[in-house]
Structures are given as structure tokens and as C-alpha cells.
Design a protein around this motif. Structure first.
Motif: not given
Length: 298
Positions: A269-273
């Protein structure tokens, strides 16, 4: 002392252990031959018989409570059960536990308006992998009415067989562990984060979710680590749900880059700060979440 045991209807060892535990008074005389003669007062015979009759052995206590003997020893070590005779008193071969104390661990049920899924204490001990001290904490929660057995009030059930609300008990255990700073397994962390197992293992591998190695097997996650992760990162799926937009469209139009994802490090999955994402949107692209977008799905 042998005569006293015979008249009281108990084993000589029981009289000897009563004397060592100072439950009854005993006398000792050194004979000229060097042998030791032990005796008890005749008036103690009735007391010996009453004491012995009012006690059960460790084996019987375990059967009456529906618990393994090791768990009864835990209750003794913690002081919930206080034997008149135990191996702490001169390495006694037998344990004598007052029946009254055993009966204090027999509980009446609490009737409920609904019938929740239940689990008994023996199954909790077998399948929930309680850590050191948690069984005693559970028993004390029952004695203090923090947890209440489910069942009919007219029925009294021994500790090992009582039924507890499974969801309520699991929640109590989780809260107790959190308050104590206990670590949890990666799989438990997955459940709390609401993510798939492989996704969480990717987060651990990449160092986004910090783990420790304590006395328990496998990598462990602390509550502080969970809190830090949730405060620092957000998944594309979670952000897309919060702004009611398609994840794929957001990925193509967001002005910031994810820190992790399939095309970055082959994670699931994509994760952002969060600071990057919300800081950028608040400063330059806040209108983005209000614009219309094509109906796309991942």
C-alpha cells in the motif's frame, strides 16, 4: 506424635506440618540416647481433626476449581489462597488449603438482557497465551467485580469454568496491557491498525512501524510505537476515504510523494507522511479536496 495422628484420624506428616507451620503447639524432647521425641497436647487432637477436615489437598483444590495445579500454585504464590500447610513450611509433601478459601473462588453468574458470545477461564488460559501475572490480574478483576461472570445468579461456578463475555474480557485485557506498557505481536498490531498482515510486515521491514525484541518470541510492537506511527503516517486508502475521492485519482494528482508504496519499495500500500500531505495541501492545494473527480476505483 504418631499416636496423636492416629487418634485425630490424619497422617503423622499432617501433624508434623501443622507443628512446623505453628498451627498447633508441639513439644520436643532430646532423649539420653540422642533420639528426639516429639509430642502434642491431648487437647490439640480435636483441633487437628477439625483443621484437617476443613482443608483440601492441592490436587483436590485444582479439581474443585477446574484449574491446572500450576495455576493453583500461582494463586498460592500471590496470596489469594493461603494454605495451612504448604511446601513453604518445611518442604511439606502435601498441601492443605482451607476449603473456605477455595469456595471464595466459586462465583455466581450475572444475568444479562442479551446472550453475548462467552468464553470460560480454562479456554482463556489455553488459547489466549496470557503473560506472566495476567492470570492473577484476571482473578483479582473477578474478585473486585471489574469482570463479572455471565450466567444464572442461582448457580455457583468454580473459577476455571465460569463464562465471561468474550469481547468485554478481550477489551479489558487489551486496555490492561496498554496501561502496563506491554508489547503486542505484529499480528495484534495489524488488528488495531485495521490493515492486512502483509501490509504491516512491510511497514516493519521498512522501519515505518518500529518494533522491539523483548522476552517474548518474535518482533513486538509497543503502544507508543503504534501511536507514533498513526500520528506520523496515513495510508492512501484512509486519506481517500476521508475526502471521498478515488485513491488512484488522488495518487496521480496529489502534489506530494508517498514515502512507501508498490512503485517505491514494492510494499502493498501507499503511505504518506501526514506532515507532508496536510502541510502541502493546507499551504498550496487545499482546494484539491473540494474539486470534483472522475469516479475511479483502484
Amino acid at each position: 506424635m504418631k499416636q496423636a495422628a492416629k487418634k485425630a484420624g490424619v497422617a503423622p506428616s499432617t501433624v508434623r506440618h501443622f507443628i512446623r507451620a505453628e498451627v498447633i503447639a508441639g513439644n520436643q524432647i532430646e532423649l539420653p540416647s540422642g533420639r528426639t521425641m516429639r509430642s502434642v497436647d491431648k487437647q490439640s487432637l480435636t483441633e487437628i481433626a477439625i483443621l484437617a477436615k476443613g482443608c483440601v489437598t492441592l490436587d483436590k483444590a485444582a479439581k474443585q476449581l477446574g484449574l491446572p495445579k500450576a495455576r493453583v500454585r500461582d494463586l498460592i504464590a500471590d496470596g489469594i489462597l493461603k494454605p495451612l500447610v504448604s511446601r513453604m513450611h518445611g518442604n511439606a509433601a502435601a498441601w492443605l488449603i482451607p476449603k473456605q478459601q477455595v469456595q471464595a473462588l466459586v462465583f455466581a453468574g450475572t444475568e444479562t438482557m442479551h446472550s453475548p458470545p462467552t468464553i470460560n477461564v480454562r479456554c482463556i488460559l489455553k488459547y489466549w497465551h496470557l503473560r506472566d501475572g495476567e492470570f492473577i490480574t484476571l482473578v483479582r478483576a473477578l474478585l473486585g467485580n471489574q469482570l463479572k461472570p455471565v450466567g444464572k445468579t442461582v448457580e455457583r461456578v468454580p473459577l476455571g469454568n465460569i463464562q465471561l463475555d468474550e469481547q468485554q474480557t478481550w477489551q479489558w485485557l487489551a486496555e490492561m496491557r496498554n496501561a502496563s506498557g506491554y508489547s503486542i505481536s505484529v499480528d495484534e498490531a495489524r488488528k488495531r491498525l485495521g490493515l492486512k498482515q502483509q501490509v504491516v510486515y512491510d511497514l516493519v521491514r521498512l522501519g515505518l512501524l518500529t518494533t522491539i525484541q523483548d522476552h517474548l518470541p518474535g518482533r513486538r510492537v509497543t503502544q507508543a510505537s503504534l501511536d507514533e506511527f498513526q500520528a506520523t503516517y496515513i495510508s492512501l486508502a484512509e486519506y481517500a476515504k476521508s475526502v471521498k475521492r478515488a485513491p488512484r485519482w488522488l495518487l496521480q494528482t496529489l502534489p506530494v510523494q508517498p514515502v512507501s508504496g508498490p512503485l517505491i519499495d514494492r510494499s502493498r500500500q501507499y503511505f504518506f507522511r501526514r506532515s507532508d500531505l496536510y502541510g502541502e495541501l493546507n499551504g498550496n492545494g487545499a482546494s484539491l479536496i473540494h474539486t470534483s473527480s472522475p469516479k475511479e476505483t483502484e
